[in-house]
Design an enzyme around this catalytic site. Structure first.
Site, mmCIF file in Angstrom:
data_model
loop_
_atom_site.group_PDB
_atom_site.id
_atom_site.type_symbol
_atom_site.label_atom_id
_atom_site.label_comp_id
_atom_site.label_asym_id
_atom_site.label_seq_id
_atom_site.Cartn_x
_atom_site.Cartn_y
_atom_site.Cartn_z
ATOM 1 N N CYS A 40 6.072 12.521 9.431
ATOM 2 C CA CYS A 40 5.678 13.854 9.901
ATOM 3 C C CYS A 40 6.713 14.471 10.831
ATOM 4 C CB CYS A 40 4.333 13.766 10.606
ATOM 5 S SG CYS A 40 4.309 12.501 11.878
ATOM 6 N N THR A 46 -5.607 20.767 5.652
ATOM 7 C CA THR A 46 -6.850 19.993 5.809
ATOM 8 C C THR A 46 -7.265 19.973 7.271
ATOM 9 O OG1 THR A 46 -5.976 18.565 4.061
ATOM 10 C CG2 THR A 46 -7.974 17.836 5.132
ATOM 11 N N GLU A 78 -1.994 11.619 21.150
ATOM 12 C CA GLU A 78 -2.241 10.183 21.051
ATOM 13 C C GLU A 78 -1.263 9.502 21.998
ATOM 14 O OE1 GLU A 78 -2.029 9.791 16.755
ATOM 15 O OE2 GLU A 78 -4.204 9.641 16.656
ATOM 16 N N ASP A 98 0.812 -1.211 0.000
ATOM 17 C CA ASP A 98 0.000 0.000 0.000
ATOM 18 C C ASP A 98 0.850 1.267 0.000
ATOM 19 O OD1 ASP A 98 -2.675 0.220 -0.192
ATOM 20 O OD2 ASP A 98 -3.105 0.270 1.947
ATOM 21 N N TRP A 130 -1.496 8.792 4.572
ATOM 22 C CA TRP A 130 -1.088 7.587 3.851
ATOM 23 C C TRP A 130 0.286 7.052 4.258
ATOM 24 C CZ3 TRP A 130 3.245 9.595 1.976
ATOM 25 C CH2 TRP A 130 3.243 10.920 1.544
ATOM 26 N N ASN A 131 1.003 7.748 5.119
ATOM 27 C CA ASN A 131 2.378 7.278 5.365
ATOM 28 C C ASN A 131 2.451 6.107 6.350
ATOM 29 O OD1 ASN A 131 1.638 9.102 7.373
ATOM 30 N ND2 ASN A 131 3.717 9.804 7.715
ATOM 31 N N GLU A 141 -3.317 15.615 14.496
ATOM 32 C CA GLU A 141 -1.913 15.203 14.337
ATOM 33 C C GLU A 141 -1.473 15.687 12.966
ATOM 34 O OE1 GLU A 141 -0.281 14.080 16.727
ATOM 35 O OE2 GLU A 141 -1.698 13.121 18.069
HETATM 36 P P1 NAD Z 1 -4.111 15.315 3.751
HETATM 37 O O1 NAD Z 1 -4.411 16.404 4.697
HETATM 38 O O2 NAD Z 1 -4.119 15.605 2.301
HETATM 39 O O3 NAD Z 1 -5.158 14.112 3.958
HETATM 40 C C1 NAD Z 1 -5.330 13.470 5.202
HETATM 41 C C2 NAD Z 1 -6.685 12.793 5.229
HETATM 42 O O4 NAD Z 1 -7.710 13.775 5.217
HETATM 43 C C3 NAD Z 1 -6.962 11.879 4.049
HETATM 44 O O5 NAD Z 1 -7.607 10.718 4.516
HETATM 45 C C4 NAD Z 1 -7.905 12.708 3.178
HETATM 46 O O6 NAD Z 1 -8.736 11.938 2.342
HETATM 47 C C5 NAD Z 1 -8.696 13.430 4.253
HETATM 48 N N1 NAD Z 1 -9.352 14.678 3.832
HETATM 49 C C6 NAD Z 1 -9.045 15.495 2.796
HETATM 50 N N2 NAD Z 1 -9.877 16.561 2.767
HETATM 51 C C7 NAD Z 1 -10.730 16.432 3.809
HETATM 52 C C8 NAD Z 1 -11.807 17.212 4.331
HETATM 53 N N3 NAD Z 1 -12.177 18.361 3.768
HETATM 54 N N4 NAD Z 1 -12.453 16.777 5.438
HETATM 55 C C9 NAD Z 1 -12.081 15.629 6.051
HETATM 56 N N5 NAD Z 1 -11.075 14.839 5.596
HETATM 57 C C10 NAD Z 1 -10.400 15.226 4.497
HETATM 58 O O7 NAD Z 1 -2.719 14.712 4.213
HETATM 59 P P2 NAD Z 1 -1.849 13.548 3.521
HETATM 60 O O8 NAD Z 1 -1.199 14.091 2.311
HETATM 61 O O9 NAD Z 1 -2.653 12.312 3.405
HETATM 62 O O10 NAD Z 1 -0.755 13.274 4.658
HETATM 63 C C11 NAD Z 1 0.440 13.962 4.761
HETATM 64 C C12 NAD Z 1 0.404 14.917 5.933
HETATM 65 O O11 NAD Z 1 0.082 14.228 7.130
HETATM 66 C C13 NAD Z 1 1.764 15.564 6.191
HETATM 67 O O12 NAD Z 1 1.590 16.932 6.423
HETATM 68 C C14 NAD Z 1 2.252 14.856 7.458
HETATM 69 O O13 NAD Z 1 3.156 15.607 8.213
HETATM 70 C C15 NAD Z 1 0.955 14.623 8.181
HETATM 71 N N6 NAD Z 1 1.085 13.546 9.192
HETATM 72 C C16 NAD Z 1 1.093 13.879 10.514
HETATM 73 C C17 NAD Z 1 1.261 12.890 11.482
HETATM 74 C C18 NAD Z 1 1.318 13.228 12.956
HETATM 75 O O14 NAD Z 1 1.271 12.312 13.762
HETATM 76 N N7 NAD Z 1 1.428 14.480 13.336
HETATM 77 C C19 NAD Z 1 1.399 11.554 11.084
HETATM 78 C C20 NAD Z 1 1.371 11.251 9.722
HETATM 79 C C21 NAD Z 1 1.215 12.258 8.772
#
Ligand code: NAD
Length: 553
Positions: free
Chosen positions: A343, A291, A526, A151, A211-212, A309
């Protein structure tokens, strides 16, 4: 692209002399080409091919949401669908049928009903079931690790030894908290009256993931939610639905009532509908700051509880008195792990001026030895980025770094054919670890989250200066400091504005410690011993032991 110096190259033990000669020739003949780093044994190539073929076979041609304990042949879906892609090969794995508004309502209805039953279990029974789930996940480590690798295109080496353990550690820890961590307090009051508090479940919760680390994210949200007596609807990122679907089934097999864990598949709009639903009491969100802000604003309309997060651009500070090899190890773990898609990564590496050259030399030497290639191969250390779009974003930042005048000390964007020799990987989204030297604080590559294997090296002279510069960011997720002066280590840890800090290590996330962000990087937490409180509502109850003293006739 920059030229390579083959004096840095060391012959790996597992490669035959003949292949090594080809690689050396290739690099000596054309010094604009990068070294093929995918030195691996034939046995491991065969194992990886078999692992890939076996796991891909198990993925249905269409994937849909998991609601009420069954997958979706039985549930209605919208007409919308999109492809699930293998980023390592640039090929389609399956079609994802996006959840409709009807599916979302169905998930909420199921979650509402099942939550009543789940909340009626004793906390000890909930604890036993979560422990069961943890044991089952442990037993299925290989399956989950393969699904996660397929994945995310992150190395199997990581998913096998890191992600699944993080999942069952969390389940077992939350099982412990479920049994002991939800007691209220008894408060003696005037005249023999007294009061007490109760920790009650919130009800239906939603977990939206990035997705990470899709499995880790799903477990870190669902395990405490369930431990506190809630039901949960997970919405994994559209790129990575596989392990959340498998986890939901595992929970039901472990004894959680059907409907208590649902997985709704889709893109942003599906997340939006869940996060704004009137019957949802809490949204735990992992993703980008942009987001996250939107989700937080929308959740406010119905006063939902939230956990956020979000992203980071974390500093890693290395003092001249550090153990150099350890400090380089930390910088590598803080930038190359999971293809740089972490992240908390310490992508702003501040190195004390007097050791910078030595540090950079060792860093390049060790980075050159990393194996890039098929994530399914246990020897691979750098897999592919998650998508073509993300590859474009990371490549663009590398170009920006060059335009801004940072020195490209190692790496850069090159054709796949110059990076990996496996034909089937030529359409994957590979970027080699990239080091920019002589960066300045005002550069975009230093200020903005890239979320790929791109490190910015900066130098500093004094402790005061580096603390101020490290804190000069809107992000505040994580930070690290390397020094053999332990008092300085603590002093700096207290001064840095970050939710999670490491002294003389980087990027470890044991479940016993809370995980959280400062500033724009997040809200709530968390893990850790108090995390269940965030999945409950507190009720305060006054008990009258005497007659009422009334102010009125
Ligand atoms: P993203 O914000 O594009 O998407 C995250 C999730 O939000 C996805 O499931 C997406 O489908 C959903 N989403 C999108 N628009 C939405 C809306 N309007 N309402 C509700 N949900 C919505 O982020 P990404 O590209 O999937 O992930 C990368 C980001 O995540 C990076 O900035 C990374 O630093 C962060 N991250 C943070 C942590 C942490 O623990 N702090 C962990 C992992 C990733």
């Amino acid at each position: 692209m920059h030229s390579i110096n083959t004096t840095y190259l060391k012959k790996p033990k597992i490669i035959s002399s003949w292949i090594w000669k080809q690689i050396k020739n290739k690099n000596d003949d054309n010094n604009t080409k990068q070294i093929i780093r995918f030195f691996t044994s034939t046995t491991e190539i065969q194992n990886a091919n078999k692992r890939y073929a076996d796991i891909v076979k198990t993925i249905p041609s269409q994937l849909s949401s998991y609601i009420g304990g069954s997958s979706s042949e039985t549930i209605q879906t919208s007409n919308e669908s999109f492809d699930l892609e293998d980023a390592a090969r640039g090929t389609k794995i399956s079609t994802i049928l996006e959840a409709s508004s009807g599916d979302i309502q169905d998930a909420v209805n199921n979650a509402k009903e099942a939550q009543q039953e789940w909340a009626s279990y004793t906390s000890l029974d909930r604890s036993r079931i979560l422990m069961n789930a943890g044991q089952m996940l442990k037993e299925q480590t290989e399956l989950f690790a393969e699904l996660e690798c397929l994945d995310t295109a992150r190395p199997f080496n990581e998913t096998l030894y890191g992600d699944i353990k993080s999942g069952y550690d969390c389940l077992e820890y939350m099982s412990g908290l479920a049994g002991t961590g939800l007691n209220g307090v008894s408060v003696p009051l005037e005249s023999g009256n007294w009061g007490y508090t109760r920790r009650e479940p919130i009800g239906v919760c939603v977990g939206i993931g990035a997705w990470n680390y899709p499995l880790q994210s799903a477990v870190w949200k669902s395990a405490p939610a369930l431990a506190a007596g809630n039901s949960i609807i997970l919405k994994p990122a559209p790129e990575t639905p596989l392990t959340a679907l498998e986890l939901a089934k595992l929970y039901i097999d472990a004894g959680v009532p059907s409907g208590c864990v649902n997985v709704v598949l889709g893109r942003g709009e599906v997340g939006h509908q869940l996060a704004t639903h009137n019957d949802v009491g809490k949204v735990s969100f992992t993703g980008s700051i942009e987001t996250g802000r939107l989700v937080y604003q929308n959740a406010a309309k119905t006063m939902k509880q939230v956990t956020m997060e979000l992203g980071g651009k974390s500093p890693l500070i290395i003092f001249g008195d550090s153990n150099l090899n350890d400090a380089v190890s930390a910088a590598m773990m803080a930038n190359w792990y999971s293809n740089g898609e972490v992240c908390s990564n310490g992508t702003r590496v501040f190195v004390e001026e007097n050791i910078k050259d030595e540090f950079l030399k060792l860093l390049i030497q060790r980075t050159k030895e990393m194996k890039i290639g098929d994530p399914m191969n246990i020897e691979t250390e750098v897999g592919a980025l998650i998508s073509k779009q993300h590859f474009g974003k990371v490549s663009n930042y590398i170009n920006i770094g060059v335009e801004e005048g940072a020195d490209l000390a190692y790496g850069g964007v090159v054709d796949n054919s110059d990076l990996i020799d496996d034909e089937v990987l030529q359409n994957g989204y590979y970027i080699q670890p990239t080091i920019f030297n002589n960066c300045t604080d005002d550069m975009r590559i230093v200020k903005e989250e890239i979320f790929g294997p791109v490190m910015s090296l900066l130098t500093f002279k004094t402790e005061e200066e580096v603390v101020e510069r490290a804190n000069n960011s809107t992000y505040g997720l994580s930070a690290g400091v390397f020094t053999s002066d332990i008092q300085r280590g603590h002093r700096i840890a207290h001064k840095l504005q970050a939710g999670t800090m490491w002294i003389n290590n980087y990027n470890l996330a044991p479940v016993e410690l809370p995980w959280l962000g400062y500033k724009s990087s997040g809200l709530g937490r968390e893990n850790g011993s108090t995390c269940l409180l965030q999945w409950t509502k507190e009720k305060s109850i006054y008990v009258e032991m005497n007659g009422i003293e009334c102010s009125y006739k």
